[in-house]
Design an enzyme around this catalytic site. Structure first.
Site, mmCIF file in Angstrom:
data_model
loop_
_atom_site.group_PDB
_atom_site.id
_atom_site.type_symbol
_atom_site.label_atom_id
_atom_site.label_comp_id
_atom_site.label_asym_id
_atom_site.label_seq_id
_atom_site.Cartn_x
_atom_site.Cartn_y
_atom_site.Cartn_z
ATOM 1 N N GLY A 111 -8.101 19.892 19.242
ATOM 2 C CA GLY A 111 -7.687 21.290 19.318
ATOM 3 C C GLY A 111 -8.242 21.980 20.550
ATOM 4 O O GLY A 111 -8.650 21.335 21.516
ATOM 5 N N GLY A 112 -8.273 23.285 20.515
ATOM 6 C CA GLY A 112 -8.704 24.058 21.676
ATOM 7 C C GLY A 112 -10.216 24.214 21.800
ATOM 8 O O GLY A 112 -10.697 24.822 22.747
ATOM 9 N N GLN B 158 0.784 -1.249 0.000
ATOM 10 C CA GLN B 158 0.000 0.000 0.000
ATOM 11 C C GLN B 158 0.812 1.294 0.000
ATOM 12 O O GLN B 158 0.499 2.222 -0.742
ATOM 13 C CB GLN B 158 -0.945 0.015 1.214
ATOM 14 N N ASP C 214 0.516 3.730 6.051
ATOM 15 C CA ASP C 214 0.785 3.367 4.657
ATOM 16 C C ASP C 214 0.496 4.529 3.705
ATOM 17 O O ASP C 214 1.397 5.112 3.116
ATOM 18 C CB ASP C 214 -0.091 2.184 4.245
ATOM 19 N N GLU D 144 1.336 -1.323 8.164
ATOM 20 C CA GLU D 144 0.542 -0.206 8.687
ATOM 21 C C GLU D 144 0.442 -0.147 10.215
ATOM 22 O O GLU D 144 0.822 0.835 10.848
ATOM 23 C CB GLU D 144 -0.869 -0.315 8.081
HETATM 24 N N1 COA Z 1 11.702 -9.959 -9.597
HETATM 25 C C1 COA Z 1 12.373 -10.733 -8.728
HETATM 26 N N2 COA Z 1 12.368 -10.530 -7.384
HETATM 27 C C2 COA Z 1 11.607 -9.521 -6.944
HETATM 28 C C3 COA Z 1 10.880 -8.672 -7.800
HETATM 29 C C4 COA Z 1 10.945 -8.932 -9.189
HETATM 30 N N3 COA Z 1 10.289 -8.184 -10.066
HETATM 31 N N4 COA Z 1 10.240 -7.757 -7.056
HETATM 32 C C5 COA Z 1 10.552 -8.019 -5.784
HETATM 33 N N5 COA Z 1 11.374 -9.082 -5.714
HETATM 34 C C6 COA Z 1 11.971 -9.669 -4.527
HETATM 35 C C7 COA Z 1 12.940 -8.726 -3.857
HETATM 36 O O1 COA Z 1 14.168 -8.735 -4.498
HETATM 37 C C8 COA Z 1 12.985 -9.292 -2.469
HETATM 38 O O2 COA Z 1 13.796 -10.452 -2.456
HETATM 39 P P1 COA Z 1 15.026 -10.696 -1.395
HETATM 40 O O3 COA Z 1 14.428 -10.598 -0.048
HETATM 41 O O4 COA Z 1 15.474 -12.051 -1.756
HETATM 42 O O5 COA Z 1 16.033 -9.656 -1.616
HETATM 43 C C9 COA Z 1 11.534 -9.698 -2.310
HETATM 44 O O6 COA Z 1 10.967 -9.886 -3.562
HETATM 45 C C10 COA Z 1 10.713 -8.564 -1.682
HETATM 46 O O7 COA Z 1 10.749 -8.780 -0.456
HETATM 47 P P2 COA Z 1 10.120 -7.919 0.715
HETATM 48 O O8 COA Z 1 10.051 -6.486 0.447
HETATM 49 O O9 COA Z 1 10.909 -8.379 1.877
HETATM 50 O O10 COA Z 1 8.622 -8.473 0.740
HETATM 51 P P3 COA Z 1 7.851 -9.102 1.961
HETATM 52 O O11 COA Z 1 6.532 -9.499 1.403
HETATM 53 O O12 COA Z 1 8.606 -10.154 2.663
HETATM 54 O O13 COA Z 1 7.671 -7.869 2.977
HETATM 55 C C11 COA Z 1 6.960 -5.688 3.620
HETATM 56 C C12 COA Z 1 6.669 -6.910 2.772
HETATM 57 C C13 COA Z 1 5.906 -4.662 3.256
HETATM 58 C C14 COA Z 1 6.849 -6.032 5.101
HETATM 59 C C15 COA Z 1 8.370 -5.139 3.316
HETATM 60 O O14 COA Z 1 8.492 -4.967 1.938
HETATM 61 C C16 COA Z 1 8.686 -3.835 4.014
HETATM 62 O O15 COA Z 1 8.959 -3.791 5.213
HETATM 63 N N6 COA Z 1 8.672 -2.729 3.258
HETATM 64 C C17 COA Z 1 9.032 -1.410 3.760
HETATM 65 C C18 COA Z 1 7.941 -0.823 4.591
HETATM 66 C C19 COA Z 1 6.633 -0.723 3.881
HETATM 67 O O16 COA Z 1 6.515 -0.148 2.827
HETATM 68 N N7 COA Z 1 5.612 -1.268 4.519
HETATM 69 C C20 COA Z 1 4.271 -1.017 4.121
HETATM 70 C C21 COA Z 1 3.711 -2.001 3.267
HETATM 71 S S1 COA Z 1 2.078 -1.460 2.897
#
Ligand code: COA
Length: 482
Positions: free
Chosen positions: A303-304, A73, A224, A195
């Protein structure tokens, strides 16, 4: 600063008046970049005002190309806003899978979920395996063609793809690299965050809810979508600075920071606590002592001007038959007349705002006796005639059906080939010379060929080779593995 400059130019004028020196004709400013490749900053506007009518001179971000590496998101909210403002947003997704939200909370079989479609409108989608050698090559080509890269992967994921800021900057010195992370540098910087984690870490949850209940998360996704909004501002600001410096930069928005920014009034109250109780919190009037930290304030106004949520006619069966009522000081007399308490206008216990603070519970209970005789919309109509600020509690059903929101483009119906028409939230930021571009979300990989051909200028043969390599399609990958 301005005064100093004025003084300087006065002195210069005096000096030049003494002796008239004939200067050689001024050469026009060179249009070329100076030695380190950075275009010269210009103090003059580069364009003349458009002669086209308002709203017909394109969109604010026309010509800006965004490599959208976002998911879930926070990041998608940001890039969707940029797309509404006219940027060409190219969403890069994993072949065969795509953004995980395409399949989350799915309501129509075989169609992208509303979770995805409402956050990814007006974008193009290409599939690309960023870990495949050919995929990496295409990605680097995209980096060279785009102005902004936006990502919200877990910390370190972009670096692991080989896209460190140093490398990106080498490929494209003008690239702005914008990231959402859960936390900024510090003890939690490596944590994954969603979030509600951000709501808790940013001070929202501890200050939301009722004093005698647990902390609460909010319906509004301020961790988010709120952080996505912050990031969008960072990006356009960086784009603006780039017009002067000619180089891109890193933009980082931590979700904890974004939430805290939106909860800053609660940090204000934390500091006020040192100087005594918070008199506008209803616990003050109830004689309940304050602790060491900003407490949860229920529905007290932030607020106030004291306020509270009050029942309206039908509350017994309609969970949203309520109104937010603010006892704004200048209209206190009108409120007293409306609720049948004209004597409160002169009663020393009620006549002034400080006198009222310890009696807020009694005041709101009395106002509620009046609001309960009317529907929330009747309360709104009557109070508005007296300039009394009130807000009906609108359900999402009422918002979806509200015609004025359709008329302004805040709620927009778009058509989707797999799911049919759906409602989305359009651009909440209205620009008078940049009409919003609100379109449906793309299917997974819908624009892969188009982007390879038109943006990256691959020939038909090269596209054939790319397809065969397995870098852009999950099916080819399977075939390759077999
Ligand atoms: N081709 C190949 N690999 C891809 C890709 C593509 N097109 N797009 C993404 N990937 C891979 C990435 O390289 C990564 O791999 P790695 O861990 O081996 O390096 C993986 O997919 C993405 O992982 P990640 O971001 O860790 O996803 P997740 O589902 O485990 O975690 C979150 C999700 C949201 C918790 C995490 O991305 C995060 O903390 N983000 C930052 C904070 C944030 O935006 N949070 C709000 C979300 S609404």
């Amino acid at each position: 600063m301005a005064t100093r400059n004025k003084a300087k130019s006065k002195a210069a004028a005096k000096k030049s008046a003494k002796k008239v020196v004939k200067l050689p004709a001024k050469k026009p400013a060179a249009k070329t970049a100076h030695k380190n490749g950075v275009p010269r900053p210009s103090s003059k506007p580069s364009t003349r005002p458009s002669t086209k009518p308002w709203g017909q001179a394109g969109r604010a971000l026309d010509g800006v190309r965004v490599l959208d590496f976002t998911h879930v998101q926070s990041g998608p909210t940001c890039t969707q806003l940029l797309a509404f403002m006219g940027a060409d947003v190219i969403k890069v997704e994993r072949p065969g899978v795509g953004d995980v939200t395409r399949g989350q909370l799915r309501d129509v079989k075989g169609a992208d979920s509303l979770y995805f479609t409402m956050l990814n409108g007006s974008k193009r989608s290409i599939t690309l395996d960023s870990k495949h050698p050919k995929g990496k090559e295409i990605l680097e080509r995209l980096v060279k063609e785009c102005d902004v890269l936006v990502e919200n992967f877990a910390p370190g994921a972009l670096d692991r793809m080989g896209l460190t800021f140093a490398h990106i900057h080498k490929l494209n010195p003008r690239m702005i690299v914008a990231s959402v992370k859960g936390f900024g540098p510090g003890p939690y910087e490596d944590c994954k965050v969603y979030e509600n984690v951000a709501l808790c870490a940013g001070g929202s949850a501890s200050t939301t809810g009722f004093r005698d209940g647990p902390p609460l998360v909010t319906g509004a996704q301020i961790g988010d979508s709120g952080t996505g909004l912050h990031l969008a501002l960072g990006i356009v600001t960086a784009l603006y600075q780039r017009t002067r410096t000619g180089r891109g930069q890193k933009v980082l928005c931590a979700m904890q920071d974004g939430v805290l920014n939106l909860a800053r009034v609660k940090l204000r109250d934390q500091q006020r606590l040192k100087h005594g109780p918070l008199a506008e919190y209803s616990q003050y009037g109830e004689g309940i002592a304050f602790g060491k930290a900003t407490p949860r304030a229920g529905n007290d106004s932030g607020g106030g001007q004291p306020g509270w949520i009050l029942k309206c006619k039908g509350w017994e069966s309609d969970p949203d038959a309520y109104v937010y009522f603010i006892t704004q000081a200048p209209v206190w007399g009108e409120i007293c007349d409306l609720i049948g308490k004209p004597e409160w206008k002169t009663d020393p216990d009620f006549a002034t705002p400080p006198a009222r603070l310890p009696r807020l519970r009694k005041i709101f209970d009395t106002i509620e006796q009046w609001t309960m005789t009317k529907s929330k919309f009747e309360v709104m109509d009557i109070c508005n005639q007296h300039d009394i600020p009130v807000g009906p509690i609108l359900s999402m059903k009422e918002i979806a059906e509200e015609q004025s929101l359709r008329a302004t483009g805040t709620v927009v119906e778009v058509d989707h080939p797999r799911r049919g028409p759906y409602l989305t939230v359009g651009n909440p930021i209205k620009l008078s010379d940049s009409p919003p571009d609100v379109r449906r979300s793309p299917l997974l990989g819908e624009h892969t060929d188009e982007v390879l051909r038109e943006v990256l200028r691959y020939s038909a043969n090269e596209i054939g080779e790319i397809k065969a390599s397995g870098a852009i399609s999950a099916a080819d990958k399977k075939a390759e593995a077999a």
